[in-house]
Every structure is written in structure tokens, then in C-alpha cells.
Design an enzyme around this catalytic site. Structure first.
Site, PDB file in Angstrom:
ATOM      1  N   GLU A  14       0.837  -1.201   0.000  1.00  0.00           N
ATOM      2  CA  GLU A  14       0.000   0.000   0.000  1.00  0.00           C
ATOM      3  C   GLU A  14       0.870   1.248   0.000  1.00  0.00           C
ATOM      4  O   GLU A  14       1.548   1.557   0.977  1.00  0.00           O
ATOM      5  CB  GLU A  14      -0.897  -0.005   1.247  1.00  0.00           C
ATOM      6  CG  GLU A  14      -1.727   1.257   1.412  1.00  0.00           C
ATOM      7  CD  GLU A  14      -2.430   1.321   2.759  1.00  0.00           C
ATOM      8  OE1 GLU A  14      -3.003   2.390   3.058  1.00  0.00           O
ATOM      9  OE2 GLU A  14      -2.403   0.314   3.494  1.00  0.00           O
ATOM     10  N   ASP A  69      -4.335  -0.769   9.758  1.00  0.00           N
ATOM     11  CA  ASP A  69      -5.435   0.096  10.194  1.00  0.00           C
ATOM     12  C   ASP A  69      -6.633  -0.151   9.278  1.00  0.00           C
ATOM     13  O   ASP A  69      -6.606  -1.016   8.397  1.00  0.00           O
ATOM     14  CB  ASP A  69      -5.008   1.569  10.174  1.00  0.00           C
ATOM     15  CG  ASP A  69      -4.497   2.018   8.809  1.00  0.00           C
ATOM     16  OD1 ASP A  69      -4.789   1.326   7.805  1.00  0.00           O
ATOM     17  OD2 ASP A  69      -3.813   3.063   8.739  1.00  0.00           O
ATOM     18  N   ASP A 116      -1.247  -1.429   5.526  1.00  0.00           N
ATOM     19  CA  ASP A 116      -1.163  -0.878   6.873  1.00  0.00           C
ATOM     20  C   ASP A 116      -2.114  -1.626   7.804  1.00  0.00           C
ATOM     21  O   ASP A 116      -3.177  -2.126   7.384  1.00  0.00           O
ATOM     22  CB  ASP A 116      -1.546   0.604   6.870  1.00  0.00           C
ATOM     23  CG  ASP A 116      -0.487   1.456   6.182  1.00  0.00           C
ATOM     24  OD1 ASP A 116       0.637   0.957   5.987  1.00  0.00           O
ATOM     25  OD2 ASP A 116      -0.794   2.616   5.832  1.00  0.00           O
ATOM     26  N   ASP A 131      -8.004   1.598   6.857  1.00  0.00           N
ATOM     27  CA  ASP A 131      -7.752   1.827   5.427  1.00  0.00           C
ATOM     28  C   ASP A 131      -6.998   0.644   4.814  1.00  0.00           C
ATOM     29  O   ASP A 131      -7.303   0.189   3.709  1.00  0.00           O
ATOM     30  CB  ASP A 131      -6.940   3.109   5.232  1.00  0.00           C
ATOM     31  CG  ASP A 131      -7.811   4.362   5.315  1.00  0.00           C
ATOM     32  OD1 ASP A 131      -9.049   4.211   5.197  1.00  0.00           O
ATOM     33  OD2 ASP A 131      -7.260   5.453   5.486  1.00  0.00           O
TER      34      ASP A 131
END
Length: 640
Positions: free
Chosen positions: A427, A502, A500, A504
Site C-alpha cells: 500500500e 489500520d 497498513d 484503510d
């Protein structure tokens, strides 16, 4: 600064140098060095046989397997007082480096022991050595320990008509890693010595096994060549053996050669000088190779057997060649005391001229053999050229394929083997930069994505084809998509989603998994798709570092550390994204196969998977609404 004066200069007396640096004299203190002691003593007996003074050697491996007796029926080492040392010549030979009767040509026309250190080295490296000599009608004995005489030379008052030398020795366990002799190794070496010395009889008594074996080979190296070919289980391409045997020692050089071509894909050349194996070859072996190349090439050119377009090299000519070179010379120049390589420049030209003329005559007078040899050489040349052309074509196609179809953002790995290749789909360019620096360039490739990719569940086929990020993924994998997918062409057997830790990152991973499920389903079914689990937290406690995937694991680590030490200070760092990680940190936590955590993507419940993908990623928003409301209590964990 420390002083450096004459008192710092160490002078090693007698045989101290041998015990201090045994590797200089026998090559090392492992198994080869241990057995080198035996060969030194046996070769002294062989020298007597080569020069016409002996015809039998007895070797006995005693019951302990750590001591050996070697006896020959040669003239016996002299025992009269040495004119300069005023001690028996036997003691001089066994206690003094560079002493012996082989420096001049009066007593030995050829010899394997020319440095005068062999017997004295064996004595120096033995915890006990007993020498017994029969000559002049008497039997004499002297004992040594670690190279030092522990008795005078004694006349045992045993009258005898026999002559010869008997050496008993037990290698020093303080010097060698192991003093246990290998009877199989001894058997093989002793038999080779009888091949190299026609008519020599060697009797080996193995008291550890209660067995006695006798070797004698009247056929010499021709028998040895047949033994090598049979041992390698490769049939010869022509029945006739080419050989050169010089039976006299009138000149300073005597040469024995035997060779034959076989179906083997390798060459096997064994070379010896004065009975000593020259494992690293040398000038005599190079002269042999020169002669074979010149003679065979001359015959092939004369008879025009090389077709146009076929290039014959020296390696083609020697492929499948088995040969034995047995050379005797009065003044060989060896490389080192272990005598692994011959350095005499004259040996190359001597062997070359003698073998070349004789081999050319053999080829011209044995048409069936020369035809078979020529065909064997052409077979090798064609196979080599075909292999080289195929390899060149494969490399060219691979380079062209990579150049034409791979996306520009892909940092590819150097390995062409899909089984060891890994593609990290990362990403963002920032995380991609860290991954590129921390990866293993041989097996790990990195492809960064920009932003959130297209939702494959809702997009049309034309949109998917025109989407840059998904198009890059498809090109990098190299196996196509949809109805045209060819899983066997997959360029990496591990495709790893690295996002990541998280919300997103999870969203992007879900979008990619949706794409793989709908358009590259066979890759999931074959176990090629993985999701990396990078840590969200770093915890430093004292000198140790811990990594936590999420809040729950962070809390668990903190609780465990405080239970063990209530006062411990814990520093916690939360990563906002992979781009924040240094390349070394990313490597240690996420890229290194030995430390990373991966989840393999599998499909256990097909119906459930289908409904979940269709519901959460499809056009009907009501399904997603119900899912959110049913899981609203988890909203506090969202990273917003």
C-alpha cells in the site's frame, strides 16, 4: 609499546617444527593427514620395489585400529654410523628433517620421497614408533616416542638371511583429531599402488575385522583403467585400450599411459608421479591433455569428419575420456610436501610429444576405434552447442518477456524460479520504498499500489481492464485473469498483500481479495495468496523489543511484562503506516520468512464466502447497513 628483541625469536630444534605446524608436512590433522603418515611409510617400500630391490610389502592394521605396522623385503635402512652425525644412519633418517638416500641418483633412480622428511615426520607425529631392520645377516631395533629416541639401536641377535625394513607406529592423539584408521580407505589405496607397480605384491592384514587381503596386478595400469571404467558403470565406446608402457629405467624418465573413451558425460584422469597421486595434476597431466587434443583433432581434420557448422572444443574431445598417467622420473619437482601437483616444465613437452605420436598412430591403424571416438566427440560437440543455444534462447525470451510485459513500478526479484519467488503488493509508494530496501532481492519482488483500488465486485470488465493498479497486478503475476487465466504461468508462488494495520489498510486488502476471488480464483484454490500481518505497535522494555499486531496483543504483552517486573518501563510506539517503518524494521517484522506472520487465504465454506463477498462488496447497500448495525459495538476499534 611492547618491545621486540632477539629473545623473542624462537628456534625450533629437531622435529619440534613438525609438531608445531603439522599441516605444513602432511596437509592437516584430519583423516587425510592421519592416513598420509601411512602412505609415507608404504611409499618407502614402494620405492625399493620400483628400483628392483623388493617385491612384497605387508601392512597390518592392529586390533586397536590406531596403530599400524609396515614391512617390506627391500635392502633395509642402513644402520652403520653416519660419518657426520656419529649415530646410526637409521636414527638420522628418523629424527632429522631432510635426510635420506634419495637426494642423489646413486641408490634410487626414481623415488616418491625426495624431500627427506617423510619417515622423520611420521616419527615426530607418532606417540610411539618402533623401527626394525634386517640386513647383513642381523636384526636391529630402535624405539622412539614423539620423534625422540628412547632406546639405542639394539642388535636383537636374531640371525637371518632376510632383508627389509619394518616400521610400527601409533599416531599421536595430541596432534590428530582422531587416530582411528579407515580400513576401507587403506584397502583402496594399497590396491592402486599394485596397479601402478606391476608385479608388486601387497598383503593387508586387518586385525580389527580379522581379514587378510592380497593385491597383485600383472596388467598394471591397463587393469586399473578397466577397474575405473567398471567402477563408474559406464561402457567404453571402443574395445581397444590405447596404452604406452616403457619397461626400462635406463633413461631418467619412464612413462605409462592407458586411455579409453566411454559413454560417460565426464572425463576421469588419474595421474601419478613415482607412485604418488598428483590430485591437482600438473605439467605431466597438461602434456597428456595437449597430446589428446592435438592427435584427435589432427585425425578428424585429416579424415574430414567434422561437418560444417559444428565447432569442436578440447572439452568435447575429452568428454567421456578415462585415462591413467603413471610417470617415473629421477628429479620430480612437487608443489609442497603433500606432492599433489607436479611442476617440472620439461614433463609437459615430454609427455605431449610421446603420447601425441603414439595416439595418432593408434587412430590411423584402428579404424573402428577411431570412428567410434570421432562419433563420440561430434556427439558431445552437438549436445554442447544445442544446450548453449537453448539456454541463450531461454534467457533472451525471459528478458524480452520481462521487458515487454512487466509494469514499471515493479521491483522484480532476480530469481527465475516461481517456486521461490514472492510478490509483495504494498500500500503506497512510501511503504513500497521501505519494502524495496528491506527485501531479499533474489526472491522477493515489490509492487506498490496508489490509493484504494477498484471494487471488482461492482466494476465492469472494461473498467477492470483499464484500471492501472489492477492491470499492473495482472501483468506482474503473468498468468492472465478471468476466463483466460493460466495458473501454471504464475511468476511468483507467494502473492502477499502487505497493507497498513489500520482500517484503510484492511479496506484495501479486502478490495484486493475481492479481485482475486472473482478474477483469479485458482490462485486462492492453489494456496498462492497470503495476507501479511505487520505490527501496529512496537514495545521497548529494557533491552528487549516486542511487536503487537493490534491493541489486544499490545495489552497482553504489557500485562505479561508487568507481572514479571512491576517497575518495568515500557515505551510504546504506534505506527501510523508501513511508510513510517525503517527498511530494517520492516524486514525484521514483515519481510523475513523466519520472523514474519502470514495468513494463507483459503475458502472453507464456498456458499458463505460467496454470500459475504456479494453482500459486503456488491451494489445492494442494505446488506452492508445490516452488517454495520449488528457490529456497531465494535465501532470504538475503528481508526477514524
Amino acid at each position: 609499546m611492547s618491545s621486540y628483541s632477539g629473545s623473542d625469536i624462537i628456534v625450533l630444534e629437531g622435529l619440534e617444527a613438525v609438531r608445531k605446524r603439522p599441516g605444513m608436512y602432511i596437509g592437516g590433522t584430519g583423516k587425510p593427514g592421519l592416513h598420509h603418515l601411512l602412505w609415507e611409510i608404504v611409499d618407502n617400500g614402494v620405492d625399493e620395489a620400483v628400483n628392483g630391490y623388493a617385491d612384497c610389502i605387508n601392512v597390518t592394521l592392529h586390533k586397536d585400529g590406531k596403530s599400524i605396522t609396515v614391512q617390506d623385503n627391500g635392502r633395509g635402512i642402513p644402520v652403520d654410523p653416519h660419518p657426520k652425525k656419529n649415530i646410526p644412519a637409521l636414527e638420522v633418517i628418523l629424527t632429522t628433517l631432510h635426510s635420506g638416500g634419495k637426494f642423489e641418483g646413486d641408490q634410487y633412480i626414481t623415488s616418491g620421497g625426495l624431500h627427506g622428511v617423510g619417515a622423520s615426520v611420521v616419527n615426530a607425529l607418532s606417540v610411539e614408533l618402533v623401527a626394525r631392520v634386517q640386513r647383513d645377516g642381523s636384526t636391529y631395533e630402535q624405539r622412539f616416542e614423539r620423534g625422540i629416541p628412547v632406546s639405542q639401536l639394539i642388535d636383537l641377535e636374531k640371525r637371518t638371511r632376510s632383508t627389509g625394513t619394518q616400521i610400527y607406529f601409533a599416531p599421536d592423539p595430541e596432534i590428530f583429531e582422531s587416530t582411528q584408521f579407515d580400513s576401507k580407505r587403506i584397502l583402496e589405496e594399497l590396491e592402486i599402488k599394485t596397479y601402478l607397480n606391476r608385479g608388486l605384491r601387497i598383503i593387508f592384514r586387518d586385525e580389527t575385522q580379522g581379514e587378510t587381503v592380497e593385491f597383485v596386478h600383472d596388467g598394471g595400469i591397463v587393469d586399473y583403467l578397466g577397474h575405473l571404467i567398471e567402477e563408474n558403470k559406464t561402457p567404453p565406446v571402443h574395445p581397444e585400450v590405447f596404452s604406452i608402457i616403457q619397461d626400462t629405467l635406463e633413461s631418467s624418465v619412464r612413462l605409462e599411459i592407458a586411455l579409453q573413451w566411454t559413454e560417460s558425460t565426464k572425463e576421469c584422469i588419474k595421474s601419478y608421479v613415482n607412485g604418488i597421486p598428483t590430485c591437482d595434476g600438473g605439467t605431466h597431466e597438461q602434456g597428456f591433455k595437449d597430446a589428446v587434443r592435438t592427435a584427435v583433432r589432427s585425425w578428424m581434420d585429416t579424415h574430414k569428419v567434422i561437418p560444417r557448422g559444428v565447432d569442436v572444443t578440447s572439452d568435447d574431445i575429452r568428454e567421456g575420456l578415462f585415462g591413467v598417467i603413471n610417470m617415473f622420473m629421477s628429479d620430480p619437482q612437487f608443489q609442497g610436501q603433500t606432492k599433489d601437483k607436479l611442476n617440472n616444465p620439461s614433463a609437459r613437452s615430454y609427455v605431449n610429444s610421446l603420447v601425441r605420436v603414439a595416439l595418432e598412430q593408434f587412430l590411423n591403424t584402428h579404424p573402428s576405434a577411431s570412428d567410434a571416438i570421432g562419433a563420440r566427440v561430434l556427439q558431445s560437440a552437438r549436445a554442447r552447442q544445442a544446450s548453449r543455444a537453448a539456454a541463450k534462447s531461454a534467457r533472451s525470451k525471459a528478458r524480452q518477456k520481462r521487458r515487454l510485459t512487466l509494469p514499471g513500478k515493479l521491483a522484480d526479484c532476480s530469481s527465475m524460479d516461481p517456486a521461490e519467488g514472492e510478490l509483495f503488493i504494498v500500500e503506497g509508494d512510501s511503504a513500497g520504498g521501505s519494502a524495496k530496501q528491506g527485501r531479499d532481492r533474489k526472491t522477493q519482488a515489490v509492487l506498490p499500489l496508489r490509493g484504494k483500488v477498484l471494487n471488482a465486485e461492482q466494476a465492469t470488465a472494461s473498467k477492470l481492464r483499464n484500471n492501472t493498479e489492477l492491470s499492473n497486478v495482472t501483468q506482474a503475476l503473468g498468468c492472465g485473469m478471468g476466463a483466460n487465466i493460466e495458473p501454471d504461468k504464475l511468476r511468483y508462488h507467494k502473492v502477499i498483500l502487505l497493507m497498513d494495520a489500520d482500517s484503510d489498510g484492511h479496506h484495501i486488502a479486502t478490495l484486493m481479495l475481492t479481485f482475486f476471488y472473482r478474477y483469479m480464483r485458482p490462485l486462492i484454490d492453489r494456496g498462492h495468496i497470503f495476507v501479511a500481518e505487520p505490527p501496529l505497535y512496537r514495545l521497548d522494555a529494557g533491552k528487549k523489543t516486542y511487536w503487537a499486531l493490534d491493541e489486544a496483543e499490545k495489552s497482553e504483552i504489557e500485562e505479561r511484562l508487568r507481572k514479571s517486573n512491576s517497575r518495568i518501563k515500557i515505551d510504546v510506539q504506534r505506527f501510523k503506516g508501513l511508510g513510517e517503518m525503517m527498511p530494517q524494521t520492516l524486514k525484521e517484522t514483515t519481510l523475513d520468512p523466519a520472523k514474519r506472520r502470514l495468513l494463507k487465504v483459503t475458502i472453507n465454506e464456498k456458499t458463505l464466502t460467496e454470500n459475504t463477498i456479494a453482500g459486503l462488496m456488491g451494489r445492494d447497500a442494505s446488506v452492508r447497513y445490516r452488517f454495520i448495525m449488528e457490529n456497531a459495538q465494535m465501532a470504538e476499534d475503528l481508526d477514524v
